[in-house]
Design a protein around this motif. Structure first.
Motif, PDB file in Angstrom:
ATOM      1  N   TYR A   1       0.826  -1.202   0.000  1.00 46.63           N
ATOM      2  CA  TYR A   1       0.000   0.000   0.000  1.00 46.63           C
ATOM      3  C   TYR A   1       0.864   1.257   0.000  1.00 46.63           C
ATOM      4  O   TYR A   1       0.373   2.345  -0.235  1.00 46.63           O
ATOM      5  CB  TYR A   1      -0.897   0.025   1.241  1.00 46.63           C
ATOM      6  N   ALA A   2       2.166   1.113   0.277  1.00 46.13           N
ATOM      7  CA  ALA A   2       3.064   2.251   0.411  1.00 46.13           C
ATOM      8  C   ALA A   2       3.962   2.478  -0.802  1.00 46.13           C
ATOM      9  O   ALA A   2       4.854   3.313  -0.763  1.00 46.13           O
ATOM     10  CB  ALA A   2       3.931   2.070   1.657  1.00 46.13           C
ATOM     11  N   VAL A   3       3.746   1.742  -1.884  1.00 46.91           N
ATOM     12  CA  VAL A   3       4.533   1.916  -3.106  1.00 46.91           C
ATOM     13  C   VAL A   3       3.571   2.021  -4.277  1.00 46.91           C
ATOM     14  O   VAL A   3       2.741   1.138  -4.487  1.00 46.91           O
ATOM     15  CB  VAL A   3       5.514   0.736  -3.331  1.00 46.91           C
ATOM     16  N   GLY A   4       3.701   3.128  -5.008  1.00 49.75           N
ATOM     17  CA  GLY A   4       2.805   3.328  -6.141  1.00 49.75           C
ATOM     18  C   GLY A   4       3.290   4.460  -7.026  1.00 49.75           C
ATOM     19  O   GLY A   4       4.436   4.903  -6.931  1.00 49.75           O
ATOM     20  N   ILE A   5       2.386   4.949  -7.850  1.00 47.67           N
ATOM     21  CA  ILE A   5       2.694   6.033  -8.780  1.00 47.67           C
ATOM     22  C   ILE A   5       1.956   7.280  -8.326  1.00 47.67           C
ATOM     23  O   ILE A   5       0.800   7.208  -7.885  1.00 47.67           O
ATOM     24  CB  ILE A   5       2.237   5.655 -10.209  1.00 47.67           C
ATOM     25  N   LYS A   6       2.620   8.430  -8.445  1.00 48.60           N
ATOM     26  CA  LYS A   6       1.944   9.685  -8.114  1.00 48.60           C
ATOM     27  C   LYS A   6       1.089  10.106  -9.308  1.00 48.60           C
ATOM     28  O   LYS A   6       1.586  10.299 -10.411  1.00 48.60           O
ATOM     29  CB  LYS A   6       2.928  10.788  -7.773  1.00 48.60           C
ATOM     30  N   ARG A   7      -0.207  10.218  -9.046  1.00 48.84           N
ATOM     31  CA  ARG A   7      -1.156  10.699 -10.054  1.00 48.84           C
ATOM     32  C   ARG A   7      -2.119  11.667  -9.378  1.00 48.84           C
ATOM     33  O   ARG A   7      -2.645  11.352  -8.303  1.00 48.84           O
ATOM     34  CB  ARG A   7      -1.943   9.546 -10.671  1.00 48.84           C
TER      35      ARG A   7
END
Length: 145
Positions: A110-116
């Protein structure tokens, strides 16, 4: 007859190529895995540094020269970091394939993703709001040590 000989020659070449292509992954997948591993090593080194040095100044990048990275490690992307108010942000530019590989490497955290649109977007949906200094489209790891 010459046409048949040419056809069988071509089929022979194709038969030789098929096992080679099955044994080796496509180059874009290999590149994505290399970039994902590169990001993971950088992210973990920054995290360990901040844990060992809890007085690390907020808002100031932890330089690579202070990180315990493997000998010969070179950044494959412009990875950067910023401790900010008790949260550590680590990010960098990637394409969609690379971002997906990185998120897979972190087991769809839940703590790794793409900024959108100003927020962290993971495989689980939209998460927390991210600071403006992180560019949109970056892979981002949010760590609260």
């Amino acid at each position: 007859m010459k046409t048949l000989a040419a056809l069988f020659s071509l089929l022979g070449v194709l038969a030789l190529m098929t096992p080679q292509m099955l044994l080796h992954p496509r180059s874009d997948e290999a590149v994505a895995r290399a970039i994902a591993l590169n990001f993971c090593l950088y992210r973990n080194a920054v995290n360990h540094y901040v844990i060992k040095h809890p007085t690390t100044a907020n808002g100031i990048l932890v330089p690579k020269s202070l990180l315990d990275l493997p000998s010969g490690w070179k950044s494959l992307r412009a990875w950067t970091n910023r401790p900010d108010g008790g949260t550590l942000y680590v990010w960098g530019p990637v394409n969609e394939n690379e971002a997906g590989t990185i998120m897979d490497m972190f087991n769809d955290s839940y703590a790794v993703g793409i900024k959108r649109n100003g927020s962290l977007v993971t495989d689980h949906g939209i998460g927390i709001a991210l600071p403006d200094y992180i560019p949109s489209g970056s892979i981002v790891s949010v760590i609260t040590p």
